[in-house]
Design a protein around this motif. Structure first.
Motif, mmCIF file in Angstrom:
data_model
loop_
_atom_site.group_PDB
_atom_site.id
_atom_site.type_symbol
_atom_site.label_atom_id
_atom_site.label_comp_id
_atom_site.label_asym_id
_atom_site.label_seq_id
_atom_site.Cartn_x
_atom_site.Cartn_y
_atom_site.Cartn_z
ATOM 1 N N GLY A 11 -2.179 -2.567 -9.852
ATOM 2 C CA GLY A 11 -2.687 -3.500 -8.727
ATOM 3 C C GLY A 11 -2.596 -3.106 -7.461
ATOM 4 N N TYR A 12 -1.584 -2.150 -6.967
ATOM 5 C CA TYR A 12 -1.334 -1.645 -5.852
ATOM 6 C C TYR A 12 -2.333 -0.875 -5.169
ATOM 7 C CZ TYR A 12 3.239 -3.302 -6.816
ATOM 8 O OH TYR A 12 4.400 -4.015 -7.219
ATOM 9 N N GLU A 13 -2.533 -0.775 -3.965
ATOM 10 C CA GLU A 13 -3.338 -0.069 -3.231
ATOM 11 C C GLU A 13 -2.710 1.517 -2.964
ATOM 12 O OE1 GLU A 13 -5.859 0.056 1.058
ATOM 13 O OE2 GLU A 13 -4.915 -1.575 0.341
ATOM 14 N N VAL A 14 -3.483 2.575 -3.621
ATOM 15 C CA VAL A 14 -2.848 3.926 -3.767
ATOM 16 C C VAL A 14 -3.785 4.726 -2.861
ATOM 17 C CG1 VAL A 14 -1.805 5.522 -5.098
ATOM 18 C CG2 VAL A 14 -1.571 3.286 -5.543
ATOM 19 N N GLN A 15 -3.093 5.746 -2.071
ATOM 20 C CA GLN A 15 -3.945 6.849 -1.733
ATOM 21 C C GLN A 15 -2.839 7.860 -1.431
ATOM 22 O OE1 GLN A 15 -5.298 5.450 2.407
ATOM 23 N NE2 GLN A 15 -3.904 6.589 3.375
ATOM 24 N N GLY A 16 -3.248 9.211 -1.064
ATOM 25 C CA GLY A 16 -2.237 10.390 -0.984
ATOM 26 C C GLY A 16 -3.056 11.477 -0.287
ATOM 27 N N SER A 17 -2.164 12.477 0.114
ATOM 28 C CA SER A 17 -2.689 13.755 0.837
ATOM 29 C C SER A 17 -2.161 14.914 0.069
ATOM 30 C CB SER A 17 -2.298 13.433 2.322
ATOM 31 O OG SER A 17 -0.763 13.256 2.383
ATOM 32 N N ASP A 18 -2.851 15.883 0.156
ATOM 33 C CA ASP A 18 -2.430 17.091 -0.484
ATOM 34 C C ASP A 18 -3.351 18.353 -0.028
ATOM 35 O OD1 ASP A 18 -1.475 19.132 -2.401
ATOM 36 O OD2 ASP A 18 -1.248 17.470 -3.435
ATOM 37 N N ILE A 19 -3.108 19.527 -0.701
ATOM 38 C CA ILE A 19 -3.906 20.633 -0.045
ATOM 39 C C ILE A 19 -5.489 20.347 -0.471
ATOM 40 C CG2 ILE A 19 -1.947 22.339 -0.314
ATOM 41 C CD1 ILE A 19 -3.061 22.863 -3.008
ATOM 42 N N LYS A 20 -6.431 20.995 -0.099
ATOM 43 C CA LYS A 20 -7.808 21.017 -0.095
ATOM 44 C C LYS A 20 -8.231 21.603 -1.511
ATOM 45 C CE LYS A 20 -9.345 20.736 4.415
ATOM 46 N NZ LYS A 20 -10.127 21.247 5.619
ATOM 47 N N GLU A 21 -7.375 22.702 -2.159
ATOM 48 C CA GLU A 21 -7.797 23.150 -3.357
ATOM 49 C C GLU A 21 -7.793 22.349 -4.284
ATOM 50 O OE1 GLU A 21 -5.414 26.472 -6.182
ATOM 51 O OE2 GLU A 21 -4.952 26.349 -4.064
ATOM 52 N N GLU A 22 -8.577 22.456 -5.294
ATOM 53 C CA GLU A 22 -8.771 21.598 -6.277
ATOM 54 C C GLU A 22 -7.875 21.988 -7.433
ATOM 55 O OE1 GLU A 22 -12.330 20.037 -9.617
ATOM 56 O OE2 GLU A 22 -12.957 20.576 -7.535
ATOM 57 N N LEU A 23 -7.124 20.915 -7.828
ATOM 58 C CA LEU A 23 -6.148 21.133 -9.056
ATOM 59 C C LEU A 23 -6.460 20.087 -10.237
ATOM 60 C CD1 LEU A 23 -2.858 21.068 -6.876
ATOM 61 C CD2 LEU A 23 -4.254 22.984 -7.558
ATOM 62 N N LYS A 55 1.009 -1.115 -0.025
ATOM 63 C CA LYS A 55 0.115 -0.037 -0.044
ATOM 64 C C LYS A 55 0.846 1.349 -0.010
ATOM 65 C CE LYS A 55 -3.662 2.269 2.609
ATOM 66 N NZ LYS A 55 -4.562 2.043 3.778
ATOM 67 N N PHE A 56 0.516 2.268 -0.767
ATOM 68 C CA PHE A 56 1.179 3.474 -0.908
ATOM 69 C C PHE A 56 0.612 4.588 -0.523
ATOM 70 C CE2 PHE A 56 3.457 0.709 -3.554
ATOM 71 C CZ PHE A 56 4.785 0.696 -3.634
ATOM 72 N N HIS A 57 1.237 5.496 0.068
ATOM 73 C CA HIS A 57 0.749 6.906 0.504
ATOM 74 C C HIS A 57 1.359 7.894 -0.211
ATOM 75 C CE1 HIS A 57 -1.876 9.607 2.692
ATOM 76 N NE2 HIS A 57 -0.701 10.522 2.817
ATOM 77 N N PHE A 58 0.864 8.647 -0.934
ATOM 78 C CA PHE A 58 1.827 9.869 -1.628
ATOM 79 C C PHE A 58 1.388 11.344 -0.826
ATOM 80 C CE2 PHE A 58 1.671 6.474 -4.634
ATOM 81 C CZ PHE A 58 3.264 6.687 -5.037
ATOM 82 N N ILE A 73 -8.767 6.776 -6.498
ATOM 83 C CA ILE A 73 -7.649 6.960 -5.559
ATOM 84 C C ILE A 73 -7.830 8.173 -4.689
ATOM 85 C CG2 ILE A 73 -5.209 7.765 -5.238
ATOM 86 C CD1 ILE A 73 -4.942 6.506 -8.089
ATOM 87 N N GLN A 74 -8.117 7.550 -3.421
ATOM 88 C CA GLN A 74 -8.426 8.586 -2.435
ATOM 89 C C GLN A 74 -7.388 9.906 -2.154
ATOM 90 O OE1 GLN A 74 -9.157 6.673 1.443
ATOM 91 N NE2 GLN A 74 -10.837 8.312 2.267
ATOM 92 N N ILE A 75 -7.750 10.793 -2.035
ATOM 93 C CA ILE A 75 -7.106 12.128 -1.690
ATOM 94 C C ILE A 75 -7.467 12.652 -0.524
ATOM 95 C CG2 ILE A 75 -6.463 14.469 -2.648
ATOM 96 C CD1 ILE A 75 -7.096 13.454 -5.281
ATOM 97 N N LEU A 76 -6.723 12.658 0.655
ATOM 98 C CA LEU A 76 -6.972 13.003 1.991
ATOM 99 C C LEU A 76 -6.316 14.204 2.229
ATOM 100 C CD1 LEU A 76 -6.246 9.455 3.193
ATOM 101 C CD2 LEU A 76 -8.330 10.432 3.036
ATOM 102 N N PRO A 77 -6.849 14.909 3.286
ATOM 103 C CA PRO A 77 -5.982 16.178 3.750
ATOM 104 C C PRO A 77 -4.595 15.579 4.422
ATOM 105 C CG PRO A 77 -7.682 15.758 5.073
ATOM 106 C CD PRO A 77 -8.094 14.723 4.012
ATOM 107 N N ALA A 99 -2.510 10.593 10.728
ATOM 108 C CA ALA A 99 -3.734 9.766 11.234
ATOM 109 C C ALA A 99 -4.164 8.926 9.997
ATOM 110 C CB ALA A 99 -4.768 10.331 11.854
ATOM 111 N N ASP A 100 -4.053 9.412 8.800
ATOM 112 C CA ASP A 100 -4.609 8.698 7.609
ATOM 113 C C ASP A 100 -3.657 7.783 6.896
ATOM 114 O OD1 ASP A 100 -7.066 10.242 7.347
ATOM 115 O OD2 ASP A 100 -6.075 12.011 6.429
ATOM 116 N N ILE A 101 -2.440 7.705 7.671
ATOM 117 C CA ILE A 101 -1.496 6.630 7.212
ATOM 118 C C ILE A 101 -1.219 5.541 8.374
ATOM 119 C CG2 ILE A 101 1.025 6.573 6.560
ATOM 120 C CD1 ILE A 101 1.154 9.562 6.251
ATOM 121 N N SER A 102 -1.751 4.157 7.794
ATOM 122 C CA SER A 102 -1.700 3.140 8.511
ATOM 123 C C SER A 102 -0.274 2.482 8.590
ATOM 124 C CB SER A 102 -2.825 1.950 7.935
ATOM 125 O OG SER A 102 -2.543 1.627 6.747
ATOM 126 N N SER A 103 -0.416 1.767 9.570
ATOM 127 C CA SER A 103 1.093 1.055 9.746
ATOM 128 C C SER A 103 1.243 0.044 8.569
ATOM 129 C CB SER A 103 1.138 0.275 11.005
ATOM 130 O OG SER A 103 2.178 -0.738 11.335
#
Length: 77
Positions: A26-38, A4-7, A49-53, A57-61
């Motif tokens: 086939g990898y599980e992917v999520q990430g975090s970034d600014i709230k502004e839409e780009l 699982k990757f978090h960017f 692909i989930q984009i989180l603030p 806390a959003d990054i699991s072990s």
């Protein structure tokens, strides 16, 4: 089980493209970034692909974290 990757800064063009490639392979992917839409987030959203603030806390072990910097490159994985 694939990794699982978090960017951090997933909306940045380099991280965005790498996230899409991993997701498409086939990898599980999520990430975090600014709230502004780009414009770069559209393809991430189309793939589900989930984009989180920004939050630790959003990054699991066991998740591999990749942070975008000007010196980032694929060889650092």
């Amino acid at each position: 089980m694939k990794e699982k990757f978090h960017f951090i800064r997933i909306k940045a063009s380099r991280m965005n493209n790498l996230a899409q490639i991993l997701f498409d392979n086939g990898y599980e992917v999520q990430g975090s970034d600014i709230k502004e839409e780009l414009f770069t987030q559209k393809k991430l959203e189309q793939r589900g692909i989930q984009i989180l603030p920004f939050s630790k806390a959003d990054i699991s072990s066991g998740t591999l974290v990749r942070k975008y910097t000007k010196r980032s490159c694929l060889s650092s994985f």
